[in-house]
Design a protein around this motif. Structure first.
Motif, mmCIF file in Angstrom:
data_model
loop_
_atom_site.group_PDB
_atom_site.id
_atom_site.type_symbol
_atom_site.label_atom_id
_atom_site.label_comp_id
_atom_site.label_asym_id
_atom_site.label_seq_id
_atom_site.Cartn_x
_atom_site.Cartn_y
_atom_site.Cartn_z
ATOM 1 N N LYS A 112 0.830 -1.206 0.000
ATOM 2 C CA LYS A 112 0.000 0.000 0.000
ATOM 3 C C LYS A 112 0.865 1.257 0.000
ATOM 4 O O LYS A 112 0.529 2.262 -0.614
ATOM 5 N N TYR A 147 3.675 1.789 -1.408
ATOM 6 C CA TYR A 147 4.270 2.110 -2.708
ATOM 7 C C TYR A 147 3.263 2.031 -3.855
ATOM 8 O O TYR A 147 3.650 2.147 -5.015
ATOM 9 N N ARG A 148 1.972 1.821 -3.523
ATOM 10 C CA ARG A 148 0.973 1.638 -4.576
ATOM 11 C C ARG A 148 0.898 2.857 -5.494
ATOM 12 O O ARG A 148 0.879 2.724 -6.714
ATOM 13 N N LYS A 149 0.851 4.054 -4.912
ATOM 14 C CA LYS A 149 0.741 5.266 -5.724
ATOM 15 C C LYS A 149 1.954 5.411 -6.649
ATOM 16 O O LYS A 149 1.818 5.760 -7.820
ATOM 17 N N TRP A 150 3.145 5.126 -6.112
ATOM 18 C CA TRP A 150 4.368 5.229 -6.919
ATOM 19 C C TRP A 150 4.339 4.223 -8.062
ATOM 20 O O TRP A 150 4.724 4.543 -9.194
ATOM 21 N N VAL A 171 1.649 2.913 -9.503
ATOM 22 C CA VAL A 171 0.636 3.332 -10.480
ATOM 23 C C VAL A 171 1.182 4.444 -11.372
ATOM 24 O O VAL A 171 1.042 4.406 -12.599
ATOM 25 N N TYR A 172 1.809 5.453 -10.748
ATOM 26 C CA TYR A 172 2.376 6.564 -11.518
ATOM 27 C C TYR A 172 3.451 6.068 -12.483
ATOM 28 O O TYR A 172 3.495 6.454 -13.658
#
Length: 409
Positions: free
Chosen positions: A3, A5-8, A10-11
């Motif tokens: 969770k 590193y999820r945003k990283w 996705v980006y």
């Protein structure tokens, strides 16, 4: 942890997808436009002629010779370079051109839009007032923006009056006389020819007209003259854009019987060229390839090393020049053929750029080029298979860069 590193992730994934799509779209347009451009600009091989040939390996020698010839010019000076810096060396050359123009000599100069961007700092309006007409070569076109950015005029040709021509690897600037601290001594190969230069002047004219959208060559003084000399070499010019250069190079290698000596700053041959080299080696042709250890484009070296590994053969010797930077673009075949000019062994020269080469025939000129090559070889070390296998991991990874990306190296 996931969770966090999820945003990283996705980006990063999104950016990777967008970049892949952009490269795909750009490749499609560039390759399509390159093919169409080739159709409109067939290979231009000039007629065979005789003349005197001087080999120039030092920048100071080239500029002194060029300025001396400009001082003596009486009719015209047509000059085209890929890179024209705006520095001390360029100012010396521009001063000589201004003086020639004030004498009534027709002076026209072009520099590639990307390669010669420093010329935007030059007082172009003042030059024009003094009679020196400077134009940018290969402007951008919105209808084919990707291709027009990548397609560059890589030629370096000079036609003075009716009989003096220059062609080769040097550009104009301080770095070409060894003043770049990183690259150090600059080794290159240019030739000065004394003979009928009408066809070189005509090539300059065609490029000039295309760049300016002109259909009429105003105040042209291009005409044929006769020339006789007791020290003559047979030669012809080769002006190319795109894959026709690759086809010519393949045919030269295919015809080799004894040896092939190559010097190039960037070694990224096409599959066809690599295959023909290997076939030549297998039939007993001895091949030497000299590249620089220090490069002005480091990202071209890993793919080069990767190709060397693929082409390992007892009849192929790999050499790395260590006395500064080797920028020569020459190919010596057997004892009667030499190719010297602007074309590199890379995708840009083979598929994208406008190039200018001089083909020289005869044992005497071949021997003179061999002496130049052997002199440079004194400052080269041999690249062995072990050297290549021991390259750092990142070099090996970059060596396998997809060819669609290498296309723009």
């Amino acid at each position: 942890m996931l969770k966090k590193y999820r945003k990283w992730i996705v980006y990063s994934t999104g950016i990777s997808i967008l970049l892949s799509i952009a490269i795909f779209v750009m490749n499609k347009q560039v390759q399509h436009e390159a093919i169409e451009y080739d159709k409109r600009h067939p290979i231009h091989m000039t007629t065979l002629q005789n003349g005197e040939v001087e080999i120039i390996s030092e920048g100071k020698e080239l500029y002194s010779s060029l300025i001396n010839d400009i001082h003596k010019a009486r009719e015209r000076v047509y000059m085209q370079f890929f890179i024209i810096r705006y520095d001390e060396q360029t100012k010396r050359l521009l001063k000589a051109l201004e003086e020639a123009a004030l004498r009534g000599v027709e002076v026209k100069v072009t520099g590639d839009l990307m390669g010669s961007r420093e010329m935007s700092l030059a007082p172009l309006s003042t030059l024009k007032e003094k009679g020196v007409v400077f134009k940018w070569s290969r402007p951008l076109h919105s209808s084919s923006i990707f291709h027009s950015i990548q397609h560059r005029n890589h030629r370096r040709i000079v036609a003075i009056d009716q009989s003096i021509s220059y062609i080769g690897g040097f550009n104009v600037g301080n770095e070409y006389i060894g003043k770049d601290k990183k690259l150090g001594h600059w080794t290159d190969t240019h030739v000065r020819l004394v003979g009928n230069n009408i066809e070189m002047a005509q090539q300059f004219k065609m490029d000039w007209e295309e760049d300016r959208g002109e259909t009429k060559w105003k105040d042209s003084k291009v005409k044929s003259v006769s020339f006789e000399s007791n020290k003559e070499t047979s030669y012809q010019f080769l002006f190319t854009t795109g894959a026709e250069l690759e086809q010519k190079m393949v045919s030269w290698i295919k015809g080799a019987k004894e040896d092939i000596w190559i010097a190039t700053p960037y070694f990224m041959p096409s599959d066809a060229l690599a295959a023909e080299m290997l076939q030549a080696a297998k039939r007993g042709v001895n091949i030497k390839v000299m590249v620089p250890k220090t490069s002005d484009a480091w990202f071209t070296q890993p793919p080069g090393y990767h190709r060397m590994e693929k082409l390992m053969n007892k009849n192929i010797t790999w050499l790395e020049y260590t006395k500064g930077f080797l920028h020569s673009k020459i190919m010596i075949i057997d004892h009667d053929f030499v190719d010297v000019g602007t074309a590199n062994w890379d995708p840009r020269s083979l598929y994208l750029n406008d190039e200018s080469n001089c083909l020289l025939y005869g044992q005497e000129i071949n021997q003179r080029f061999r002496e130049v090559y052997l002199n440079n070889e004194q400052f080269a070390t041999r690249i062995t298979e072990q050297d290549l296998t021991e390259k750092p991991w990142w070099v090996k990874v970059l060596g396998k860069t997809p060819k669609d990306i290498q296309y723009y190296f």
